[in-house]
Scaffold this motif. Structure first.
Motif, short mmCIF file in Angstrom:
data_model
loop_
_atom_site.label_atom_id
_atom_site.label_comp_id
_atom_site.label_asym_id
_atom_site.label_seq_id
_atom_site.Cartn_x
_atom_site.Cartn_y
_atom_site.Cartn_z
N THR A 1 41.91 -44.68 92.70
CA THR A 1 41.63 -45.33 91.41
C THR A 1 40.20 -44.69 91.17
OG1 THR A 1 42.59 -47.34 92.17
CG2 THR A 1 41.27 -47.32 90.17
N LEU A 2 39.09 -44.98 91.97
CA LEU A 2 37.78 -44.47 91.52
C LEU A 2 37.67 -42.99 91.17
CD1 LEU A 2 35.24 -46.15 94.05
CD2 LEU A 2 35.56 -46.54 91.55
N PRO A 3 38.44 -41.99 91.81
CA PRO A 3 38.33 -40.58 91.24
C PRO A 3 38.82 -40.85 89.79
CG PRO A 3 38.98 -40.67 93.72
CD PRO A 3 38.73 -41.99 92.94
N ALA A 4 39.92 -41.35 89.65
CA ALA A 4 40.33 -41.19 88.39
C ALA A 4 39.41 -41.92 87.21
CB ALA A 4 41.84 -42.09 88.26
N MET A 5 38.75 -43.04 87.70
CA MET A 5 37.70 -43.62 86.85
C MET A 5 36.63 -42.76 86.55
SD MET A 5 37.95 -47.29 87.75
CE MET A 5 36.62 -47.84 86.71
N LEU B 1 37.90 -53.33 88.74
CA LEU B 1 38.72 -52.73 89.96
C LEU B 1 39.29 -54.03 90.65
CD1 LEU B 1 36.21 -50.28 91.55
CD2 LEU B 1 38.39 -50.04 90.36
N LEU B 2 38.44 -55.36 90.79
CA LEU B 2 38.98 -56.55 91.13
C LEU B 2 40.47 -57.03 90.21
CD1 LEU B 2 35.62 -58.09 92.03
CD2 LEU B 2 37.27 -57.02 93.64
N LEU B 3 40.04 -57.08 88.93
CA LEU B 3 41.04 -57.46 88.12
C LEU B 3 42.32 -56.70 88.21
CD1 LEU B 3 41.50 -59.87 86.08
CD2 LEU B 3 40.72 -57.98 84.37
N ASN B 4 42.19 -55.50 88.59
CA ASN B 4 43.35 -54.40 88.78
C ASN B 4 44.27 -55.15 89.93
OD1 ASN B 4 44.98 -52.16 88.06
ND2 ASN B 4 44.02 -51.28 89.88
N GLU B 5 43.42 -55.71 90.86
CA GLU B 5 44.41 -56.44 92.12
C GLU B 5 45.38 -57.36 91.76
OE1 GLU B 5 44.77 -54.38 94.71
OE2 GLU B 5 43.30 -52.99 93.50
N ALA C 1 32.92 -54.46 77.91
CA ALA C 1 32.63 -53.15 78.62
C ALA C 1 34.03 -52.67 79.60
CB ALA C 1 31.23 -53.19 79.30
N MET C 2 34.49 -53.68 80.17
CA MET C 2 35.65 -53.48 81.00
C MET C 2 36.87 -52.97 80.43
SD MET C 2 35.75 -57.23 83.21
CE MET C 2 37.53 -56.90 83.25
N ILE C 3 36.95 -53.02 79.01
CA ILE C 3 38.06 -52.39 78.31
C ILE C 3 38.23 -50.93 78.70
CG2 ILE C 3 39.13 -51.94 76.06
CD1 ILE C 3 37.77 -54.71 74.86
N ILE C 4 37.33 -50.18 78.61
CA ILE C 4 37.33 -48.79 78.61
C ILE C 4 37.91 -48.41 80.17
CG2 ILE C 4 35.13 -48.33 79.26
CD1 ILE C 4 35.24 -45.67 77.53
N TYR C 5 37.25 -49.30 81.33
CA TYR C 5 37.85 -49.01 82.48
C TYR C 5 38.85 -49.43 82.99
CZ TYR C 5 32.76 -48.35 82.88
OH TYR C 5 31.40 -48.07 82.56
N LEU C 6 39.48 -50.56 82.11
CA LEU C 6 40.95 -50.97 82.57
C LEU C 6 41.93 -50.08 81.88
CD1 LEU C 6 40.35 -54.66 81.67
CD2 LEU C 6 40.96 -53.53 84.08
N ALA C 7 41.33 -49.40 80.94
CA ALA C 7 42.32 -48.21 79.99
C ALA C 7 42.37 -46.99 81.09
CB ALA C 7 41.81 -47.81 78.87
N ALA C 8 41.42 -46.68 81.68
CA ALA C 8 41.20 -45.67 82.79
C ALA C 8 42.10 -46.01 83.80
CB ALA C 8 39.95 -45.30 82.80
N ALA D 1 44.66 -47.88 83.93
CA ALA D 1 46.12 -47.97 83.50
C ALA D 1 46.64 -46.53 83.38
CB ALA D 1 46.28 -48.70 82.07
N GLY D 2 45.74 -45.61 83.39
CA GLY D 2 46.25 -44.27 83.05
C GLY D 2 46.72 -43.63 84.37
#
Length: 319
Positions: free
Chosen positions: A229-233, A113-117, A195-202, A204-205
């Protein structure tokens, strides 16, 4: 029509199926050839050793073999719950693995979430690359690095604590409580980037229109993260959390084996390292096999339960 001669329309279904199978094999034989080495390795190292599980029910002696060793039934399984050492090992495994699962689920979510910002793509990719790298290093290498860093004499961590804060050197790998802390933190540091890969993919969608609508409504970046973001993840978080249930008895043999020592057996010894010491160092093959079989059966049940939960709450299924 003469007997023994069938008309084309009356050919048996089995003959047609066999002919179709042969035609398909002619097209796909290179693919079968490619998976042959993996199949042979799986049979040799995963299926043939299953025969050795009979040792769990015997007083196995290597010089007597499977057929002449005395049969003792469930004696070793009873001993598993009677010995204080083996019970403590089970508790150690549960404590360490649960801490790893909880922290290993929470940290990647927060960092993603931080990296997404981060808006600069170059900085973002650089950070991603740096946090991915530890995953590809073995615990043999990282174990040696940690032993040097955390050493009481000359370790950079203890030198910093002494020089900067005036704290006495801490025996990180010789004190049971500190050992658990080091095991959990180092495991999170090694694996959270991957482990972040799957969350970053979520992330991005997520539909950008949702962020635009939230911004029009006056939502701040924090509010957008919480409400968009959180509800989408959440579906993928539920799936990952439920699938981790199958790893409750896997505390990480490679890591602990490369870090632990007799001083921390009381709080750092887990089922896998206990099995290794019982079999390879003490020669108690039957008891070690019983402990390993106990762990495998419980893990198998937990895996089935976790997949059922993942399908129930996350609509996730393999087949």
């Amino acid at each position: 029509m003469k007997s023994g001669i069938l008309a084309p329309a009356a050919r048996p279904v089995a003959v047609k199926a066999e002919s179709k199978w042969r035609k398909g094999l002619k097209k796909t034989w290179p693919l079968h050839l490619l998976i042959l080495p993996a199949t042979v390795i799986a049979v040799l190292f995963h299926y043939l050793p299953i025969i050795g599980l009979v040792m769990a029910f015997q007083d196995y002696k290597p010089w007597l073999g499977f057929f002449k060793s005395e049969w003792v039934g469930l004696q070793h399984f009873e001993a598993l719950f009677l010995f204080d050492e083996s019970v403590q090992v089970i508790w150690n495994t549960l404590i360490i693995s649960v801490l790893k699962i909880v922290c290993g689920l929470f940290v990647p979510i927060v960092i993603s979430l931080l990296l997404n910002e981060v808006r600069k793509n170059g900085i973002k990719r650089g950070i991603q690359t740096l946090v991915y790298l530890p995953h590809f290093l073995s615990w043999v290498i990282l174990g040696g690095i940690l032993i040097d860093l955390l050493s009481v004499k000359g370790g950079i961590v203890n030198r910093m604590l002494t020089d900067w804060f005036g704290i006495q050197p801490i025996f990180f790998l010789g004190d049971g409580d500190w050992f658990r802390f080091v095991v959990v933190v180092s495991d999170i540091w090694k694996e959270f980037g991957f482990a972040m890969i799957i969350y970053l993919a979520a992330i991005a969608g997520v539909n950008p229109a949702l962020y635009e609508a939230a911004e029009v409504d006056g939502a701040t970046r924090l509010q957008q993260t919480i409400n968009v973001t959180l509800p989408a993840m959440m579906p993928i978080i539920v799936v990952v959390a439920t699938l981790q249930l199958g790893n409750v008895l896997n505390a990480g043999f490679d890591q602990i084996f490369n870090l632990y020592n007799p001083l921390v057996y009381a709080k750092g010894d887990v089922i896998d390292t206990f099995v290794y010491r019982s079999a390879m160092l003490n020669g108690d093959f039957s008891f070690a096999t019983a402990v390993g079989l106990f762990k495998s059966v419980i893990s198998f049940v937990l895996i089935i339960v976790s997949y059922r939960l993942a399908y129930r709450f996350g609509n996730y299924r393999i087949f």
